[in-house]
Design an enzyme around this catalytic site. Structure first.
Site, PDB file in Angstrom:
ATOM      1  N   PHE A   1     -59.076  68.764   9.243  1.00  0.00           N
ATOM      2  CA  PHE A   1     -59.790  69.941   8.734  1.00  0.00           C
ATOM      3  C   PHE A   1     -60.887  69.583   7.744  1.00  0.00           C
ATOM      4  O   PHE A   1     -61.274  70.403   6.913  1.00  0.00           O
ATOM      5  CB  PHE A   1     -58.808  70.945   8.107  1.00  0.00           C
TER       6      PHE A   1
ATOM      7  N   GLU B   1     -63.848  75.659  14.979  1.00  0.00           N
ATOM      8  CA  GLU B   1     -63.910  76.345  13.687  1.00  0.00           C
ATOM      9  C   GLU B   1     -64.255  77.821  13.821  1.00  0.00           C
ATOM     10  O   GLU B   1     -64.213  78.558  12.835  1.00  0.00           O
ATOM     11  CB  GLU B   1     -64.936  75.656  12.784  1.00  0.00           C
TER      12      GLU B   1
ATOM     13  N   LYS C   1     -56.903  76.323  27.471  1.00  0.00           N
ATOM     14  CA  LYS C   1     -55.616  76.214  26.776  1.00  0.00           C
ATOM     15  C   LYS C   1     -55.788  75.544  25.402  1.00  0.00           C
ATOM     16  O   LYS C   1     -55.317  76.064  24.386  1.00  0.00           O
ATOM     17  CB  LYS C   1     -54.654  75.398  27.638  1.00  0.00           C
TER      18      LYS C   1
HETATM   19 MO1  MOS Z   1     -64.586  69.607   9.624  1.00  0.00          MO
HETATM   20  S1  MOS Z   1     -64.591  70.605   7.874  1.00  0.00           S
HETATM   21  O1  MOS Z   1     -66.178  68.985   9.515  1.00  0.00           O
HETATM   22  O2  MOS Z   1     -63.476  68.425   9.746  1.00  0.00           O
END
Ligand code: MOS
Length: 736
Positions: A242, A693, A621
């Site tokens: 993340f 994201e 998926k």
């Molecule tokens: Mo993402 S925040 O660029 O791993």
């Protein structure tokens, strides 16, 4: 190959394997415990010793004295590194991460020692026996609100001015002027940061939990002052990142230094409480939003000022960026401001910018909808724009289906059942409400390469530095290879996360799937030509299907052409300047239903639907799974996640998973994701855009808007915890 003109028809369009919900090819390894994470390697690092990082107890100041004699005498202890005995490192490179370079302290939990022992427990126990005398700085800034007025513009994010914002806003018939705040947040990924290092002569091997293999090689070699060619990094499986594993922290550097000193492998993992203060976090923001509109809801002026803080040299949280592109409006003023703070370093966390920018902007839009009396879905549709508002129609979006996302979502969610009057729907002791928000995420691309080969069994092997951080990279790259070479997915092997393979985009910013797939595409194009040549065909008009290459009625199997030696090709995608000509982003509409307990203000999310348009969906998926993850983080951002700052000691107090609240299964209801059909030929040959994201972009605002609709209480300070709701809850009707 350079991608600099829109993609024409190509083998990916066949859609035989790509676009299918293929199960994760690494799934069996994951569920049987055979997917090995950095800290779990044993055979490759025989006789490894265990390192334990001691972190600073102060946020700012310096170490007057550090005494490790008692620790050094403890059972099993092999080495204690402090700034007094650690070789000089280099801090100048972008990815460098020098450790133990002097007595100065810049943040809480900065590494001040590494204890290495025969066991982890011995190292940890000895770390506690190190005596440190600190000189704590009397001044330090830990509160964004207190330093906001001393903020500065950010060269990387110049002010965006279109038209005359001040005048247009002053003259607007409807005005909204609101400030939203978001707190510091932590990635809280499952796998802790961990590394194990080994030297073979002057060659260093580091297995580490990392999203970006070539950045890690740069950072490790740069910090230690050795050639990149002498550093091998592996990260075959990563338990979530993340953004927290884009960069290097103490573990790989100190593992390498200690391994060299001891002449034996060393493992270092950060503990969960250390991670919250030692590594990066998403910085808190203060966001001032002003929108001027006509009575019909059309925006005439939009202003977004995003304030955040970071250590000296750190970057801003660019929470106003999406406001440049999401809605129309002829007069615009968008500014990013940065202040200096002495908290732990801030940095990228899933959808940096949009994730928190939309928490503010999309609630402000809900407020505008109420002020103008226009339905929130309709308001967003009215303000849709098909080009970059700052550049005009000369810079259209490559593809943009926000309006379709809204319409499809409203229909599926039953939006027409929403009562626009807040606090008017009851279900027993629950107040029930619905909310909507738009989602947008910049579509980023990065150069990416791969080596592809076919062996005498007709099996395709794909090798690239690309990582799989839980996202499904193994599977989708396998699908792309299978599609290109006309093979079933069972005939494809994918090997990732090794610096010996060609450089890739790595995993970050949702650029990975599209960019790394395009790299595999480029390599396969080369391989197809090689195979066609070997087969004696004119490479222009061959087809690859069922393990064979065919042309003009002749057909030969790939296995036979590959023969004893196999056939291989290394290729790469580089991206040209198409994003100058086209604005590129993925879009979503998020719908949420919540129930708020009348007595306790407990908020339960009941339903969540995201309708997404993100170009071609390589694997519905794994994409759906990514969206679920983002949506879950969106709920966390709205309702729970907050790193609480101790204003006296400048650190995050709630530094474990017991006290840093993230949603658990019981908090997450029925989630649904719909992908609209979309092909974006300006994004890459794959015609896909970033999706990972997108799920977190806007969801939190949809939750907050639903809470407003349920209760009539507008909270502009995230997260929406029940203490903020309780004082304003409507009277409970008497039991009759
Ligand atoms: Mo993402 S925040 O660029 O791993």
């Amino acid at each position: 190959m350079e991608f600099s003109t829109p993609a024409g028809p190509n083998p990916i369009d066949t859609g035989r394997v790509v676009t299918k919900p293929v199960d994760r090819i690494d799934g069996p390894l994951k569920v049987s415990g055979r997917a090995t994470y950095a800290y779990e390697y044993h055979d490759e690092f025989p006789n490894a010793a265990y390192g334990f990082v001691l972190g600073s107890a102060i946020p700012k100041g310096y170490i007057e004295a550090i005494d490790a004699r008692e620790a050094e005498a403890m059972p099993g202890v092999l080495l204690v590194l402090t700034h007094n005995n650690t070789p000089k490192q280099n801090g100048s490179g972008q990815h460098n991460s020098p450790q133990l370079q002097g007595p100065g302290i810049k943040q809480a939990e900065q590494a001040i020692a590494l204890v290495v022992a025969e066991s982890f427990e011995q190292a940890r126990a000895a770390a506690r026996a190190i005596r440190v005398r600190y000189a704590r700085a009397k001044t330090g800034h830990y509160d964004l609100a207190a330093v906001k007025d001393a903020s500065r513009p950010v060269p990387k994010s110049p002010d965006s001015k279109v038209g005359e914002f001040d005048r247009a806003f002053a003259d607007a018939p409807v005005k909204l002027d609101v400030t939203y705040t978001t707190p510091d947040q932590s990635h809280a990924m499952m796998e802790p940061h961990a590394s194990v290092a080994r030297w073979d002569g002057d060659k260093l091997t580091v297995y580490t939990a990392n999203q970006m293999i070539h950045w890690a090689v740069d950072g490790i070699s740069g910090t230690l002052g050795i050639p990149a060619s002498k550093v091998r990094v592996q990260s075959a499986f990563v338990g979530g990142g993340f953004g927290s594993k884009l960069f290097l922290y103490a573990d790989p550097i100190l593992a390498a230094v200690a391994a060299k000193r001891l002449g034996r492998p060393v493992k270092v993992a950060l503990t969960r409480p250390q991670i919250f203060n030692h590594t990066n976090h998403r910085p808190a923001t203060i966001q001032h939003i002003r929108i001027g509109a006509a009575p019909d809801g059309k925006i005439v002026a939009i202003g977004h000022d995003a304030f955040s803080g970071n250590q000296e040299g750190g970057e801003a949280e660019e929470a106003a960026n999406q406001t440049k592109l999401l809605y129309g409006g002829e007069n615009r003023l968008i500014r990013t401001r940065l202040s200096e703070l002495n908290l732990p370093k801030g940095g990228a966390m899933r959808a940096p910018g949009e994730a928190v920018g939309l928490l503010a902007l999309e609630c402000a839009m809900d407020e505008l909808a109420e002020k103008t009396g226009i339905d929130p879905v309709e308001l967003r549709i009215r303000n849709d724009i098909q080009y970059d508002p700052a550049k005009g129609p000369d810079r259209p979006f490559s593809s943009r289906k926000l309006v379709e996302c809204m319409r499809v979502g409203a229909e599926r969610f039953g939006w027409n059942r929403r009562d626009p009057k807040p606090a008017s729907v009851r279900d027993g002791r629950w107040l029930v409400g619905m909310g909507v928000a738009s989602g947008i995420r910049d579509n980023l691309v990065m150069p990416s390469g791969a080596r592809v080969s076919v062996d005498r069994e007709g099996v395709l092997t794909i090798e690239t530095q690309m990582t799989d951080i839980g996202t499904g990279s193994y599977t989708i790259l396998g699908q792309v290879g299978a599609e290109m070479m006309g093979l079933p997915i069972e005939k494809v092997r994918v090997r990732l996360g090794d610096s010996d393979f060609p450089k890739s985009s790595g995993s970050g910013g949702s650029w990975g799937a599209n960019s790394a797939s395009a790299g595999v595409y480029a390599a396969c194009e080369g391989l197809r030509d090689e195979i066609a040549k070997k087969a004696g065909f004119n490479s222009r008009d061959v087809t690859f299907a069922d393990g064979h290459v065919s042309a003009a009625g002749r057909s030969r199997s790939l296995a036979e052409i590959a023969g004893q030696d196999g056939v291989a090709f290394t290729g790469e995608v580089k991206f040209g300047k198409l994003d100058d000509t086209y604005a590129q982003a993925s879009f979503a509409a998020h719908f949420c239903e919540v129930a708020v307990d009348w007595a306790t203000a407990e908020i339960r999310v009941r339903r969540l639907l995201s309708v997404c348009a993100a170009g071609r969906i390589i694997n519905p998926k794994t994409s759906r799974n990514q969206c679920f993850g983002g949506m879950t983080m969106g709920v966390g951002a709205a309702l729970m996640e907050e790193q609480v700052v101790d204003g006296r000691f400048g650190y995050f107090v709630n530094h474990d998973l017991a006290e840093y609240q993230v949603p658990v299964h019981a908090d997450i209801p029925d989630l649904d994701v719909v992908f609209l059909d979309e092909i974006d030929d300006k994004s890459s040959w794959i015609k896909a855009k970033g999706v990972g994201e997108l799920g977190i972009c806007g969801v939190g605002a949809a939750v907050a808007n639903a809470v407003y609709n349920a209760t009539g209480i507008r909270i502009r300070d995230y997260p929406l915890t029940l203490d903020k709701l309780l004082p304003g809850l409507p009277e409970m009707p008497r039991q009759s």
